[in-house]
Design an enzyme around this catalytic site. Sequence first.
Site, PDB file in Angstrom:
ATOM      1  N   SER A  74       0.523  -1.373  -0.232  1.00 44.09           N
ATOM      2  CA  SER A  74      -0.058   0.044   0.124  1.00 44.09           C
ATOM      3  C   SER A  74       0.566   1.300   0.259  1.00 44.09           C
ATOM      4  O   SER A  74       1.804   1.342   0.794  1.00 44.09           O
ATOM      5  CB  SER A  74      -1.251  -0.085   1.256  1.00 44.09           C
ATOM      6  OG  SER A  74      -1.459  -0.847   1.395  1.00 44.09           O
TER       7      SER A  74
HETATM    8  N1  SAH Z   1      -1.235  -4.627   3.259  1.00 45.19           N
HETATM    9  C1  SAH Z   1      -0.404  -5.410   2.660  1.00 45.19           C
HETATM   10  C2  SAH Z   1      -1.741  -4.778   1.437  1.00 45.19           C
HETATM   11  C3  SAH Z   1      -1.111  -5.763   0.700  1.00 45.19           C
HETATM   12  S1  SAH Z   1      -2.506  -5.573  -0.753  1.00 45.19           S
HETATM   13  C4  SAH Z   1       1.503  -3.942   2.516  1.00 45.19           C
HETATM   14  O1  SAH Z   1       1.109  -3.221   4.186  1.00 45.19           O
HETATM   15  O2  SAH Z   1       1.742  -4.679   1.735  1.00 45.19           O
HETATM   16  C5  SAH Z   1      -3.415  -6.721   0.036  1.00 45.19           C
HETATM   17  C6  SAH Z   1      -3.664  -8.085   0.476  1.00 45.19           C
HETATM   18  O3  SAH Z   1      -4.622  -8.591   1.048  1.00 45.19           O
HETATM   19  C7  SAH Z   1      -3.076  -9.098  -1.295  1.00 45.19           C
HETATM   20  O4  SAH Z   1      -1.817  -8.963  -0.553  1.00 45.19           O
HETATM   21  C8  SAH Z   1      -3.843  -9.877  -0.859  1.00 45.19           C
HETATM   22  O5  SAH Z   1      -3.300 -11.602  -1.478  1.00 45.19           O
HETATM   23  C9  SAH Z   1      -4.321 -10.273  -0.315  1.00 45.19           C
HETATM   24  N2  SAH Z   1      -6.018 -10.652   0.231  1.00 45.19           N
HETATM   25  C10 SAH Z   1      -6.856 -10.625  -0.841  1.00 45.19           C
HETATM   26  N3  SAH Z   1      -8.246 -11.427   0.135  1.00 45.19           N
HETATM   27  C11 SAH Z   1      -7.507 -11.460   1.135  1.00 45.19           C
HETATM   28  C12 SAH Z   1      -8.600 -12.796   1.695  1.00 45.19           C
HETATM   29  N4  SAH Z   1     -10.074 -12.793   1.849  1.00 45.19           N
HETATM   30  N5  SAH Z   1      -8.052 -12.588   3.158  1.00 45.19           N
HETATM   31  C13 SAH Z   1      -6.376 -12.592   3.202  1.00 45.19           C
HETATM   32  N6  SAH Z   1      -6.382 -11.537   2.456  1.00 45.19           N
HETATM   33  C14 SAH Z   1      -6.471 -11.579   1.151  1.00 45.19           C
END
Ligand code: SAH
Length: 218
Positions: free
Chosen positions: A67
């Site tokens: 993010s």
């Molecule tokens: N908090 C992260 C943002 C990553 S983007 C950071 O600081 O880098 C969002 C993430 O959510 C992705 O890695 C994706 O695989 C995960 N994601 C999407 N749907 C999900 C679900 N149902 N359960 C757990 N993770 C999920």
Amino acid sequence: MRKCEDTYRHKGLRKKLIDVLREKGITDEQVLKAINSIPRHFFLDSAFDEIAYEDRAFPISEGQTISQPYTVAYQTQLLQLKPFDKVLEIGTGSMYQAAVLAEMGVKVFTIERQKVLFEKTKQYLFKCKHTNLKFFYGDGYAGLPTFAPFDKVLITAAAPFIPPNLIAQLKPGGKMVIPLDEGKHQRMLRITKNTDGGTIEEAFENFSFVPMLAGRNG
Ligand code: SAH
């Protein structure tokens, strides 16, 4: 996550990023302090070393993203964290947001659905320092019933609806920060659970996240 150095140059760039976040309206000093303490370039491929402190999202593996710092700061500020809060994060991704939360001293439980990304959490660089951070492989829609209830729930992927299991796992008085999908963008919502189990919604700015998908992958 790779091991690397946190040089004076990185620290200087991080300070500039804090100024940018202040200019954009982030006021919570605890949030800014945590962001200033966590070397974001550790969470990115070395190709991004020079630009890691620009206020931008970047690709990580499995088609996912780390993010934007403003988004991390904004969501964290909306959580209104208190010492010893139990926080559930959905979407570990690069682990950066989880690291910022752990740095603030709260208890963090973070779930990732992509096996490849989850496996990387075993090399988390601040393992010894952040004993308050626990990683889980699973489907965020299910939450973590064994560890519930939580004071705060943070969703870091675009949610097509408000997951009922996650509301159920919030303590009365607890808060969820969730980017709710409205098609082209996501509207940031803060949902507060009342003592009678009802909820109050507050709407904030629009953001752009990768989708929150059902089930585990891998
Ligand atoms: N908090 C992260 C943002 C990553 S983007 C950071 O600081 O880098 C969002 C993430 O959510 C992705 O890695 C994706 O695989 C995960 N994601 C999407 N749907 C999900 C679900 N149902 N359960 C757990 N993770 C999920």
